[in-house]
Scaffold this motif. Structure first.
Motif, mmCIF file in Angstrom:
data_model
loop_
_atom_site.group_PDB
_atom_site.id
_atom_site.type_symbol
_atom_site.label_atom_id
_atom_site.label_comp_id
_atom_site.label_asym_id
_atom_site.label_seq_id
_atom_site.Cartn_x
_atom_site.Cartn_y
_atom_site.Cartn_z
ATOM 1 N N PRO A 184 0.817 -1.220 0.000
ATOM 2 C CA PRO A 184 0.000 0.000 0.000
ATOM 3 C C PRO A 184 0.854 1.276 0.000
ATOM 4 O O PRO A 184 0.501 2.267 -0.670
ATOM 5 C CB PRO A 184 -0.813 -0.113 1.290
ATOM 6 C CG PRO A 184 -0.906 -1.578 1.548
ATOM 7 C CD PRO A 184 0.415 -2.122 1.091
ATOM 8 N N LEU A 185 1.979 1.258 0.699
ATOM 9 C CA LEU A 185 2.874 2.417 0.698
ATOM 10 C C LEU A 185 3.507 2.616 -0.678
ATOM 11 O O LEU A 185 3.700 3.747 -1.132
ATOM 12 C CB LEU A 185 3.958 2.257 1.762
ATOM 13 C CG LEU A 185 3.463 2.250 3.212
ATOM 14 C CD1 LEU A 185 4.608 1.912 4.158
ATOM 15 C CD2 LEU A 185 2.817 3.573 3.572
ATOM 16 N N LEU A 236 2.118 1.811 -3.539
ATOM 17 C CA LEU A 236 1.085 2.368 -4.407
ATOM 18 C C LEU A 236 0.880 3.859 -4.141
ATOM 19 O O LEU A 236 0.669 4.645 -5.076
ATOM 20 C CB LEU A 236 -0.222 1.597 -4.247
ATOM 21 C CG LEU A 236 -0.179 0.151 -4.751
ATOM 22 C CD1 LEU A 236 -1.465 -0.575 -4.410
ATOM 23 C CD2 LEU A 236 0.094 0.104 -6.238
ATOM 24 N N GLU A 237 0.944 4.259 -2.859
ATOM 25 C CA GLU A 237 0.842 5.681 -2.535
ATOM 26 C C GLU A 237 1.987 6.457 -3.184
ATOM 27 O O GLU A 237 1.782 7.548 -3.721
ATOM 28 C CB GLU A 237 0.871 5.886 -1.021
ATOM 29 C CG GLU A 237 -0.409 5.522 -0.324
ATOM 30 C CD GLU A 237 -0.338 5.807 1.167
ATOM 31 O OE1 GLU A 237 0.406 6.718 1.585
ATOM 32 O OE2 GLU A 237 -1.038 5.100 1.920
ATOM 33 N N TRP A 238 3.192 5.890 -3.105
ATOM 34 C CA TRP A 238 4.341 6.552 -3.716
ATOM 35 C C TRP A 238 4.152 6.656 -5.229
ATOM 36 O O TRP A 238 4.434 7.697 -5.840
ATOM 37 C CB TRP A 238 5.628 5.811 -3.376
ATOM 38 C CG TRP A 238 6.811 6.265 -4.169
ATOM 39 C CD1 TRP A 238 7.236 7.550 -4.357
ATOM 40 C CD2 TRP A 238 7.717 5.449 -4.903
ATOM 41 N NE1 TRP A 238 8.362 7.583 -5.149
ATOM 42 C CE2 TRP A 238 8.677 6.297 -5.504
ATOM 43 C CE3 TRP A 238 7.821 4.077 -5.102
ATOM 44 C CZ2 TRP A 238 9.712 5.818 -6.290
ATOM 45 C CZ3 TRP A 238 8.862 3.605 -5.877
ATOM 46 C CH2 TRP A 238 9.791 4.464 -6.457
ATOM 47 N N GLN A 239 3.689 5.586 -5.859
ATOM 48 C CA GLN A 239 3.480 5.611 -7.301
ATOM 49 C C GLN A 239 2.452 6.669 -7.695
ATOM 50 O O GLN A 239 2.566 7.299 -8.741
ATOM 51 C CB GLN A 239 3.038 4.230 -7.804
ATOM 52 C CG GLN A 239 4.106 3.168 -7.702
ATOM 53 C CD GLN A 239 5.294 3.477 -8.585
ATOM 54 O OE1 GLN A 239 5.178 3.487 -9.800
ATOM 55 N NE2 GLN A 239 6.432 3.738 -7.981
ATOM 56 N N TYR A 240 1.459 6.861 -6.839
ATOM 57 C CA TYR A 240 0.421 7.857 -7.131
ATOM 58 C C TYR A 240 0.934 9.276 -6.891
ATOM 59 O O TYR A 240 0.762 10.151 -7.727
ATOM 60 C CB TYR A 240 -0.819 7.589 -6.266
ATOM 61 C CG TYR A 240 -1.925 8.570 -6.497
ATOM 62 C CD1 TYR A 240 -2.720 8.489 -7.636
ATOM 63 C CD2 TYR A 240 -2.171 9.598 -5.594
ATOM 64 C CE1 TYR A 240 -3.737 9.403 -7.867
ATOM 65 C CE2 TYR A 240 -3.178 10.518 -5.813
ATOM 66 C CZ TYR A 240 -3.960 10.415 -6.947
ATOM 67 O OH TYR A 240 -4.951 11.319 -7.171
ATOM 68 N N ASP A 241 1.562 9.502 -5.731
ATOM 69 C CA ASP A 241 1.992 10.856 -5.353
ATOM 70 C C ASP A 241 3.343 11.258 -5.939
ATOM 71 O O ASP A 241 3.594 12.439 -6.155
ATOM 72 C CB ASP A 241 2.080 10.985 -3.831
ATOM 73 C CG ASP A 241 0.732 10.917 -3.161
ATOM 74 O OD1 ASP A 241 -0.294 11.045 -3.859
ATOM 75 O OD2 ASP A 241 0.698 10.730 -1.930
ATOM 76 N N LYS A 300 6.918 9.789 0.353
ATOM 77 C CA LYS A 300 6.197 8.519 0.160
ATOM 78 C C LYS A 300 7.169 7.407 -0.222
ATOM 79 O O LYS A 300 7.034 6.274 0.233
ATOM 80 C CB LYS A 300 5.111 8.665 -0.919
ATOM 81 C CG LYS A 300 4.008 9.619 -0.561
ATOM 82 C CD LYS A 300 3.132 9.081 0.527
ATOM 83 C CE LYS A 300 1.973 10.055 0.744
ATOM 84 N NZ LYS A 300 1.005 9.563 1.677
ATOM 85 N N TRP A 302 7.892 3.968 2.038
ATOM 86 C CA TRP A 302 7.827 2.619 1.470
ATOM 87 C C TRP A 302 9.154 1.880 1.668
ATOM 88 O O TRP A 302 9.174 0.740 2.151
ATOM 89 C CB TRP A 302 7.469 2.695 -0.016
ATOM 90 C CG TRP A 302 7.719 1.423 -0.752
ATOM 91 C CD1 TRP A 302 7.137 0.210 -0.531
ATOM 92 C CD2 TRP A 302 8.666 1.225 -1.809
ATOM 93 N NE1 TRP A 302 7.655 -0.725 -1.398
ATOM 94 C CE2 TRP A 302 8.587 -0.129 -2.194
ATOM 95 C CE3 TRP A 302 9.546 2.066 -2.467
ATOM 96 C CZ2 TRP A 302 9.367 -0.658 -3.208
ATOM 97 C CZ3 TRP A 302 10.317 1.533 -3.493
ATOM 98 C CH2 TRP A 302 10.228 0.183 -3.845
#
Length: 100
Positions: A66-67, A69-74, A79, A83
């Motif tokens: 989940p971390l 994916l947050e990094w990939q998004y932001d 982030k 991760w």
């Protein structure tokens, strides 16, 4: 849980599978004390490796992914650091045994 040796060949050449990792049993099957101890140690190491990999896999899916994916998004350095820190934490908590 009883540790077992997946397969081994006795000194007389007999192929065995799923042998209890017990020095006395192995000695009764014809292995020397040193061979029996080495087989038991290798079985324990194998179980430790399997357990560490399973624990890591679970924690990667539930905590690190989940971390990621947050990094990939932001796409922020914070982030990414969160991760990577989580991955390092998981690896430190469940180290893989040395393969020497």
């Amino acid at each position: 849980m009883t540790i077992s040796i997946k397969s081994a060949v006795t000194p007389s050449g007999e192929q065995l599978i799923n042998i209890p990792a017990d020095v006395d049993i192995l000695k009764n099957l014809g292995f020397s004390a040193e061979q029996a101890a080495a087989l038991c140690a290798e079985a324990a190491k194998s179980i430790q490796l399997e357990n560490s990999i399973a624990a890591r896999r679970t924690l990667y899916v539930t905590e690190a992914d989940p971390l990621f994916l947050e990094w990939q998004y932001d796409e922020t350095p914070e982030k990414e650091k969160a991760w990577r820190d989580k991955v390092a934490e998981i690896k430190a908590a469940y180290p893989l045994p040395n393969r020497t």
